[in-house]
Scaffold this motif. Structure first.
Motif, mmCIF file in Angstrom:
data_model
loop_
_atom_site.group_PDB
_atom_site.id
_atom_site.type_symbol
_atom_site.label_atom_id
_atom_site.label_comp_id
_atom_site.label_asym_id
_atom_site.label_seq_id
_atom_site.Cartn_x
_atom_site.Cartn_y
_atom_site.Cartn_z
ATOM 1 N N CYS A 11 0.858 -1.176 0.000
ATOM 2 C CA CYS A 11 0.000 0.000 0.000
ATOM 3 C C CYS A 11 0.897 1.229 0.000
ATOM 4 O O CYS A 11 2.108 1.134 0.204
ATOM 5 C CB CYS A 11 -0.919 0.007 1.230
ATOM 6 N N ALA A 12 0.300 2.380 -0.224
ATOM 7 C CA ALA A 12 1.053 3.633 -0.153
ATOM 8 C C ALA A 12 1.532 3.836 1.280
ATOM 9 O O ALA A 12 0.828 3.458 2.233
ATOM 10 C CB ALA A 12 0.166 4.795 -0.593
ATOM 11 N N ALA A 17 -0.209 2.500 8.302
ATOM 12 C CA ALA A 17 -0.728 2.319 9.666
ATOM 13 C C ALA A 17 -2.152 1.759 9.643
ATOM 14 O O ALA A 17 -2.496 0.888 10.454
ATOM 15 C CB ALA A 17 -0.675 3.639 10.438
ATOM 16 N N THR A 18 -2.966 2.224 8.721
ATOM 17 C CA THR A 18 -4.347 1.737 8.615
ATOM 18 C C THR A 18 -4.374 0.272 8.203
ATOM 19 O O THR A 18 -5.090 -0.544 8.793
ATOM 20 C CB THR A 18 -5.144 2.586 7.603
ATOM 21 N N VAL A 19 -3.568 -0.084 7.203
ATOM 22 C CA VAL A 19 -3.520 -1.468 6.740
ATOM 23 C C VAL A 19 -2.947 -2.367 7.833
ATOM 24 O O VAL A 19 -3.476 -3.451 8.098
ATOM 25 C CB VAL A 19 -2.722 -1.582 5.424
ATOM 26 N N ARG A 20 -1.909 -1.920 8.502
ATOM 27 C CA ARG A 20 -1.309 -2.709 9.586
ATOM 28 C C ARG A 20 -2.342 -3.004 10.678
ATOM 29 O O ARG A 20 -2.485 -4.150 11.103
ATOM 30 C CB ARG A 20 -0.123 -1.966 10.191
ATOM 31 N N GLY A 49 5.029 0.174 3.557
ATOM 32 C CA GLY A 49 3.750 -0.234 2.995
ATOM 33 C C GLY A 49 3.717 -1.666 2.507
ATOM 34 O O GLY A 49 2.725 -2.095 1.942
ATOM 35 N N GLY A 50 4.796 -2.425 2.748
ATOM 36 C CA GLY A 50 4.849 -3.814 2.302
ATOM 37 C C GLY A 50 4.523 -4.785 3.423
ATOM 38 O O GLY A 50 5.019 -4.640 4.541
ATOM 39 N N PRO A 82 -9.142 -2.031 -0.655
ATOM 40 C CA PRO A 82 -9.221 -0.742 -1.344
ATOM 41 C C PRO A 82 -7.954 0.115 -1.218
ATOM 42 O O PRO A 82 -7.739 1.007 -2.036
ATOM 43 C CB PRO A 82 -10.400 -0.041 -0.648
ATOM 44 N N LEU A 83 -7.117 -0.163 -0.219
ATOM 45 C CA LEU A 83 -5.908 0.635 -0.006
ATOM 46 C C LEU A 83 -4.667 0.033 -0.659
ATOM 47 O O LEU A 83 -3.611 0.670 -0.678
ATOM 48 C CB LEU A 83 -5.654 0.820 1.496
#
Length: 95
Positions: A11-12, A17-20, A49-50, A82-83
């Motif tokens: 992700c970008a 932080a949101t994805v994590r 972001g990985g 979506p991210l």
């Protein structure tokens, strides 16, 4: 024979932080699934972001049940996917 899923997500950096947080939430719910044997989430070193996910289920049907779960729809489909800017998934059977 166990069924394994290895997923690479990117992700970008501003969404990291949101994805994590979402992946940690998914991890806790997934580990409670009857067919789940392992669900690990890794931040990829040197790749903002990985993420690398390593999942193991009793069988493919267990993985399909995971994908049909409410927490998968809410967290993975609703927040994570979506991210993502990149997503690759490898499936396999433990031999």
């Amino acid at each position: 024979m166990a069924y394994t899923v290895v997923a690479h997500y990117r992700c970008a950096p501003q969404d990291e932080a949101t994805v994590r947080a979402a992946l940690v939430k998914a991890r806790e719910a997934t580990r409670a699934e009857p067919a789940n044997l392992m669900y690990e989430v890794h931040a990829v070193e040197g790749e903002p972001g990985g993420f690398l996910l390593y999942e193991r289920y009793t069988d493919r049907e267990g993985f399909e049940a995971h994908k049909a779960s409410a927490h998968f729809a809410e967290v993975i489909v609703g927040v994570v996917l979506p991210l993502l800017t990149e997503r690759t998934i490898t499936f396999g059977e433990v031999i």
